[in-house]
Design an enzyme around this catalytic site. Structure first.
Site, PDB file in Angstrom:
ATOM      1  N   LYS A 105      25.519 -85.368 116.717  1.00  0.00           N
ATOM      2  CA  LYS A 105      25.447 -83.923 116.857  1.00  0.00           C
ATOM      3  C   LYS A 105      26.048 -83.267 115.601  1.00  0.00           C
ATOM      4  CE  LYS A 105      27.507 -80.692 119.981  1.00  0.00           C
ATOM      5  NZ  LYS A 105      28.059 -80.513 121.291  1.00  0.00           N
ATOM      6  N   GLY A 108      29.992 -78.251 114.062  1.00  0.00           N
ATOM      7  CA  GLY A 108      29.839 -76.816 114.218  1.00  0.00           C
ATOM      8  C   GLY A 108      28.895 -76.445 115.337  1.00  0.00           C
ATOM      9  N   CYS A 109      28.214 -77.412 115.944  1.00  0.00           N
ATOM     10  CA  CYS A 109      27.351 -77.124 117.092  1.00  0.00           C
ATOM     11  C   CYS A 109      28.185 -77.248 118.358  1.00  0.00           C
ATOM     12  CB  CYS A 109      26.174 -78.095 117.164  1.00  0.00           C
ATOM     13  SG  CYS A 109      24.850 -77.663 116.049  1.00  0.00           S
ATOM     14  N   VAL A 110      28.097 -76.253 119.194  1.00  0.00           N
ATOM     15  CA  VAL A 110      28.886 -76.258 120.434  1.00  0.00           C
ATOM     16  C   VAL A 110      28.077 -76.865 121.551  1.00  0.00           C
ATOM     17  CG1 VAL A 110      30.142 -74.813 122.060  1.00  0.00           C
ATOM     18  CG2 VAL A 110      30.068 -74.187 119.658  1.00  0.00           C
TER      19      VAL A 110
END
Length: 110
Positions: A105, A108-110
């Site tokens: 993933k 910075g991707c939640v």
């Protein structure tokens, strides 16, 4: 969590990302996509292959802004914009495309 494919069990983390990045194959990408009702087109493969090359070079999955800019440079302005990328990967071009590309993933991707 695991993905059953051709009699093999491919280990996924709790969010559906490959645990062993080296286990990736195009068939795994297709299986992950079909699990989310996405049929991979040539346009999807352009982005998936781009992400795999990017990861190989930098050892990191790009955040969406970086991805958008880099895709624009490589594939042209018509593809280097969020509208185009979201049309291919509605759950988020970073997260969804990286999952199909067998990458971790993006940071910075939640």
């Amino acid at each position: 969590m695991a993905l059953e494919l051709d009699g093999q069990s491919i280990e996924l983390d709790e969010e559906g990302y490959l645990v062993d990045l080296s286990a990736w194959t195009p068939e795994i990408a297709k299986a992950l996509a079909s699990g989310e009702d996405v049929e991979l087109t040539d346009e999807h493969w352009d982005i998936i292959n781009f992400l795999r090359e990017y990861y190989e070079e930098y050892q990191i999955a790009p955040a969406v802004r970086v991805l958008t800019k880099a895709v624009g440079k490589r594939l042209g302005k018509d593809k280097g914009n969020s509208k185009y990328l979201y049309s291919l990967f509605p759950y988020g071009p970073g997260k969804q495309a990286c999952k199909y590309a067998g990458l971790p993933k993006p940071t910075g991707c939640v």
